[in-house]
Design an enzyme around this catalytic site. Sequence first.
Site, PDB file in Angstrom:
ATOM      1  N   CYS A  89     105.568 -10.557  49.991  1.00  0.00           N
ATOM      2  CA  CYS A  89     105.920  -9.314  50.667  1.00  0.00           C
ATOM      3  C   CYS A  89     106.840  -8.479  49.785  1.00  0.00           C
ATOM      4  O   CYS A  89     106.578  -7.304  49.527  1.00  0.00           O
ATOM      5  CB  CYS A  89     106.582  -9.612  52.014  1.00  0.00           C
ATOM      6  SG  CYS A  89     107.072  -8.105  52.877  1.00  0.00           S
TER       7      CYS A  89
ATOM      8  N   GLU B   9      99.376 -11.786  54.037  1.00  0.00           N
ATOM      9  CA  GLU B   9      99.506 -10.336  53.838  1.00  0.00           C
ATOM     10  C   GLU B   9      98.156  -9.645  54.044  1.00  0.00           C
ATOM     11  O   GLU B   9      98.073  -8.578  54.648  1.00  0.00           O
ATOM     12  CB  GLU B   9     100.026 -10.021  52.428  1.00  0.00           C
ATOM     13  CG  GLU B   9     101.510 -10.236  52.236  1.00  0.00           C
ATOM     14  CD  GLU B   9     102.363  -9.151  52.900  1.00  0.00           C
ATOM     15  OE1 GLU B   9     101.804  -8.185  53.436  1.00  0.00           O
ATOM     16  OE2 GLU B   9     103.586  -9.310  52.901  1.00  0.00           O
TER      17      GLU B   9
END
Lengths: 228, 228, 228, 228
Positions: free
Chosen positions: D141, D217
């Site tokens: 991230c 993600e």
Amino acid sequence: MTKSIYGETFALWRDGCPEPWHAYTHHAFVEGLRDGTLPRRAFLHYLVQDYVFLVHFARAWSLAVVKSETLDEMRYAARTVDALVNHEMALHVKTCAAEGIDEATLFAAREEFENLAYTRYVMDAGLQGDLLDLLAALAPCCFGYGEIGTRLAATAAPDTPYGDWITTYADAGYQDAMRSVGALLDAAVARRLGPDPSASVRWPQLQTRFTTATRLEIGFWDMGLRGK
Amino acid sequence: MTKSIYGETFALWRDGCPEPWHAYTHHAFVEGLRDGTLPRRAFLHYLVQDYVFLVHFARAWSLAVVKSETLDEMRYAARTVDALVNHEMALHVKTCAAEGIDEATLFAAREEFENLAYTRYVMDAGLQGDLLDLLAALAPCCFGYGEIGTRLAATAAPDTPYGDWITTYADAGYQDAMRSVGALLDAAVARRLGPDPSASVRWPQLQTRFTTATRLEIGFWDMGLRGK
Amino acid sequence: MTKSIYGETFALWRDGCPEPWHAYTHHAFVEGLRDGTLPRRAFLHYLVQDYVFLVHFARAWSLAVVKSETLDEMRYAARTVDALVNHEMALHVKTCAAEGIDEATLFAAREEFENLAYTRYVMDAGLQGDLLDLLAALAPCCFGYGEIGTRLAATAAPDTPYGDWITTYADAGYQDAMRSVGALLDAAVARRLGPDPSASVRWPQLQTRFTTATRLEIGFWDMGLRGK
Amino acid sequence: MTKSIYGETFALWRDGCPEPWHAYTHHAFVEGLRDGTLPRRAFLHYLVQDYVFLVHFARAWSLAVVKSETLDEMRYAARTVDALVNHEMALHVKTCAAEGIDEATLFAAREEFENLAYTRYVMDAGLQGDLLDLLAALAPCCFGYGEIGTRLAATAAPDTPYGDWITTYADAGYQDAMRSVGALLDAAVARRLGPDPSASVRWPQLQTRFTTATRLEIGFWDMGLRGK
């Protein structure tokens, strides 16, 4: 209930263990800070241990962020971590530096049993229970130092060499932070125990956590005095 | 409140989310086990994922030991870990072995999102809250499988190939264990929320945890069906 | 390296702190168990504290299940929890019952600082680090009691009143369990530190954890003697 | 190894999963931000979920403070918590407010499975392992958004309505913070895995954690697109 500027929950817990609370906040170590008779070696011994204490205290407040359930809980707890890591520890670093002890030495100091017992008890309170269990174990240090700072600022001998220490806990920055912590605590209690928290079934155990941490504060001062 | 042999707390939580509960316990996957129409590939896909689920479920029950505050809480939780690690997982190992999938392969299976979401949500419930938060997230699996096992044992097609699976959850061993878990839960609730738990301020959040875990059970069955 | 039946990792860590290790395993309290001169009051004081210690030790081994990464790690750790909760604690309960102290009293005993320091240090080692950090803190108790039990079984005064205690740790059940723990530890180390673990960068810290827990064992015996 | 301004560890992990990394950083959602074709509804759906993501991301960075072993580790992690809670989340609050969604609504948003899976996987990585396990799950991230922000700032359509979002991650504040996180990561790796980390026995598992979080993600962007 005797009122406190740090909120209702703290006032109730403090009233729930008057003798340990007095033994902690009026300990011979504290009186030695006030009248200046505390041996320098005891103070430094304490200060080195207290630095390590604050490292773990910051870890415990970080665990409080992990355990938060509201945005306000998260923000207050995160702010307290910041205050510990970036401000309160600075006094210790500055004072110890003046005595030739650098921060790496502080960080690596061997922890006394009383220090281990206290800090790890707090961490485990957070692992075992919820945010209230953790806050009950964190509260005596936060508010006790607040009370001690205020009292000593008003009554200390003018020539005590421990004025910097007293100021750290008496000044508006620390006092405001502790009022915020008190408000956080009252809100966290209301959220989890309802409008009459001291009647809840969990209250005795939370009181026990507070009282245990208060006893551990007494042990911490005792440990400090051993350093003289 | 509709009664349950698994105790009052469970009955209240189940009644607190009737639609998700029904969607979970009467899912197409479950009906396929019952009438035998569930494709074998879907079952095996589920079983491999469920093995990994049980690994983390055992970790979560171990976290329940960490978070226990009474000897009974510790003992029941420890017994459940033992039942999971040394018994329930054996069905999966046996069934998968018959299909040529060994246990090391099971253990290393790549977890589907639904599996990750469920198991890690449970673990984090334990890290964030207290034992009740953790038990609320553990409850839907425990008791839902108990209800499904009992219902399917009574109504399954005689020739469903999933009789072993049904028996695992219908038999006295599993049912007794779940009654014990239900008793543990009721006692843990009484200890922390008092005599009228559903009136406590924490109740809505615990219900939300139970409902979320129930939704995650639905997702788990959906994931199983994707494997067909 | 002096060999040990409990495996290579333990032998290395023990050799890494010879003086604390000797001070722990040949403490005056231990010698008093051996020759029978230990005052009964000191023994009972120790036993009550040790019961509470085992409660937290079982929590710590449950945390080891949470932190396990292989099926073997999970199984051994879960088995150790079971051994602690359902077997080792039974000696304490039986002995204390004979002295009129029931289990609820044991469970609720106020923990001495040395007890708090030790058990919570172990728990926090697990929260802060990985399984190795936790095992390094668990190891001195496991293997030290194993060594003490074996030595005392061979050398104790025939009329020492502490034969039951000695037998608990000398007998095959405990010894076998500790060999399993030693094998688990060696495997966990190989998995995380590779074929030459004592050359790894993490080794000094793991040694420090083992040494700290050994010092905490010395403190625990000191605490026992205070009870006389 | 392809170099990265975020340090060597990240570059190695990114190179260890080139396909998932590309699928994540060049996802259709990202391209829609770049050329402005992303439906507003999808963006808002994402933004609400991302707000809740950041709440748990801040909890995970707080867990990183709990798991830190050096003062630098503590300070960087604490600073990141502060950046998340007091800065990054502000973009979400501001953008959502303009759409009539207030912060209390954001905080209480029902989490999608992909969100639960990702955030709780990160938390559990920290509970199960050490700081490296946690950082490996946090890294995709941090650095992925850094790469996306930089690339989109250079290539976005001048009239994309998502300029504010792009600027948040492209600007010097975010980029500097991520360089610091990269330096922290490299130092944490050196401390625990030594001078040749990618040769260590733990490397494959850390790579797996990074790859898993990268896959999560991708799932997060997929979830965003579902909102259209």
